[in-house]
Design an enzyme around this catalytic site. Structure first.
Site, mmCIF file in Angstrom:
data_model
loop_
_atom_site.group_PDB
_atom_site.id
_atom_site.type_symbol
_atom_site.label_atom_id
_atom_site.label_comp_id
_atom_site.label_asym_id
_atom_site.label_seq_id
_atom_site.Cartn_x
_atom_site.Cartn_y
_atom_site.Cartn_z
ATOM 1 C CG HIS A 502 50.306 61.588 38.212
ATOM 2 N ND1 HIS A 502 49.644 61.577 39.398
ATOM 3 C CD2 HIS A 502 49.642 60.725 37.418
ATOM 4 C CE1 HIS A 502 48.687 60.956 39.306
ATOM 5 N NE2 HIS A 502 48.501 60.415 38.137
ATOM 6 C CG ASP A 506 46.825 63.114 44.797
ATOM 7 O OD1 ASP A 506 46.209 64.508 44.774
ATOM 8 O OD2 ASP A 506 46.836 62.897 45.803
#
Length: 529
Positions: A502, A506
């Site tokens: 992450h 995104d």
């Protein structure tokens, strides 16, 4: 011109050749790293004209009058071999367990290719060593004779640096090593390591105070029972003090300055007159750990290979240290199956679905370059990769290997198919070279050959993405034509689950990447362009 040494620089290994004749001595051992360019002051091999000074590498100095003098009793190399001489034994070389990969600290001896007494030429394979990633050949750098094998074939968990065998230059010296035991050399090495460790400890600065991690409930227990945190045994990850650690200390009375409170905790209190007593007494809750389960004695210990040990360690680090983002999508597999059938019937090409998945992923990474990146802790940002190198998960008897298909976006389907088969065969027999499984920018794990509809894979550091591919399933979908008329039809769908870092990915990048994957599957014929 004779090759004196092999020098590994930033991109490849080159041979260092000598134009003059003579004898050489070594100031740097084999596999020494990070030597500055142009370094002098006896910090590189020296060529000596004549025998004077030649045997520095053997721990000896032979003067011009032929008298042998001890220069050093032992010269240790950083890895691979150590050369040793003493007054009791003739000149010999001790071969040590080498560090064949950056993460290797132990190794296994799979088999010996040479027997005691055999002649060894430079470049001959002496034994096969199972590392934390693969089984590699241990080649001899010099000529000689194998005088003694100190570690038999099949030995496991041998630390890096432990003596493996002894070689000599003169075959007449072989009988002098017949009764030599491995413990003799191991004890000498352990004695030197102990001295070095003591010297290092003497130079260390004062230790910094240890820091602990714990939650509110642990903090309350520490304050309530006035426990000395330094005396508690910490069992949590990354130095985390768990509630169970505190409860175990309270139960044992260790580290407590309030032992009377601990006694009160175990002593049942007398009920007051105003309190109502229950007809059946409640069993007191013990803070002691539960008794171990009775073992039936019918079990089998399964030995872990070095590869499985390092896989377990890396997966734990990835799952706990990398913030995983999961995205999933179903793609239509019918165009791919039709395209695959057409290639086989018209062109005689046998292409697997996995080959097409690799090509589809490579083109999607090219279309969405932000997905072909990794997280740099040093820079604190995502770094884009220059090439598209796809790692393919291959199951072997020793564990999961990930050979790399480099520049996958630039290769045809037939080239991908051929190279994948070669890499998979090498992985199964443990013959992958380090360059064939170290690196990669994106991983694919395909379980479509099993009854697995969907799954989520764990990221393979330092990569930022891994794609989990499930099997194709027949489903019923409602399809409409341009006129608005529709009907139910049977189609083949396949689930793709993306696990991404992450910090790099995104939701916007992940959505674009999955959209590019879906488009490539629908327009399969674009793959041959």
């Amino acid at each position: 011109m004779a090759s004196v040494a092999a020098i590994s620089r930033d991109r490849l290994a080159c041979a260092l050749k000598q134009r003059l004749r003579g004898f050489r001595s070594c100031a740097y051992g084999s596999s020494t790293r990070h030597i500055s360019c142009g370094s002098l002051d006896n910090q590189k091999p020296v060529l000596a004209h004549g025998q004077h000074g030649i045997c520095a590498r053997y721990g000896l100095l032979i003067s011009s009058n032929g008298v042998q003098q001890n220069l050093v009793s032992e010269l240790e190399l950083h890895r691979g071999c150590r050369q040793f001489s003493s007054s009791e034994l003739p000149v010999h070389i001790i071969l040590q367990m080498p560090a064949l990969s950056p993460t290797m600290d132990k190794g296994n001896i799979s088999s010996w290719k040479k027997n005691e007494g055999d002649k060894i030429e430079a470049g001959d394979v002496i034994c096969d060593i199972e590392t934390d990633k693969a089984t590699l050949d241990f080649e001899s750098m010099e000529e000689g004779y194998l005088a003694k094998i100190l570690v038999p074939a099949g030995s496991k968990d041998i630390p890096v640096g432990q003596p493996l065998a002894i070689t000599v230059e003169n075959p007449d010296d072989i009988p002098k090593f017949t009764n030599i035991l491995a413990d003799e050399f191991s004890s000498k090495q352990a004695e030197k390591d102990t001295k070095a460790q003591g010297a290092a400890q003497g130079q260390e600065q004062m230790p910094q105070p240890q820091t602990y991690r714990f939650g509110p409930s642990v903090r309350r227990l520490l304050a309530e029972f006035e426990l000395d945190i330094s005396s508690l045994k910490v069992s949590g990850p990354h130095g985390t003090l768990l509630k169970g650690d505190v409860l175990a200390a309270i139960a044992s009375g260790a580290g407590s300055g309030k032992s009377s409170e601990t006694a009160k905790l175990h002593k049942p209190s007398e009920p007051s007159k105003n309190e109502k007593t229950l007809s059946a007494p409640i069993a007191p809750v013990s803070l002691q750990s539960p008794l171990p389960l009775q073992s039936s004695g019918l079990y089998e210990d399964l030995q872990n290979s070095q590869i499985r040990k390092i896989i377990a360690k890396r997966l734990w680090e990835s799952k706990h240290g990398t913030p995983h983002l999961y995205l999933s999508a179903d793609v239509m597999l019918d165009p791919v199956l039709a395209f695959r059938k057409e290639l086989q019937e018209k062109h005689g090409l046998k292409i697997s679905v996995n080959d097409i998945v690799i090509k589809v992923v490579a083109l999607a990474l090219k279309a969405v370059p932000e997905a072909n990146a990794y997280w740099s802790d040093e820079k604190g940002e995502a770094v884009l990769c220059d090439s598209i190198d796809v790692s393919i998960a291959v199951a072997t008897e020793k564990g999961l290997m990930t050979p790399i298909l480099k520049n996958a976006d630039q290769k045809s389907l037939s080239a991908i198919s051929t190279e994948v088969k070669e890499l998979a065969n090498k992985a199964r027999v443990g013959k992958l070279s380090p360059s064939e499984f170290q690196g990669g920018t994106f991983s694919i794990s395909n379980l479509g050959m099993f009854p697995v509809d969907r799954f989520c894979a764990i990221i393979n550091p330092p990569q930022a993405c891994i794609l989990a591919v499930g099997r194709g399933n027949k489903v019923v979908k409602w399809e409409e034509d341009s006129s608005g008329q529709g009907k139910a039809c049977s189609v083949t769908q396949m689930n793709l689950s993306l696990s991404a870092d992450h910090r790099v990915f995104d939701y916007d990048i992940g959505g674009k990447f999955l959209d590019a994957l879906s488009t490539n599957f629908m327009e399969a014929k674009r793959l041959i362009l």
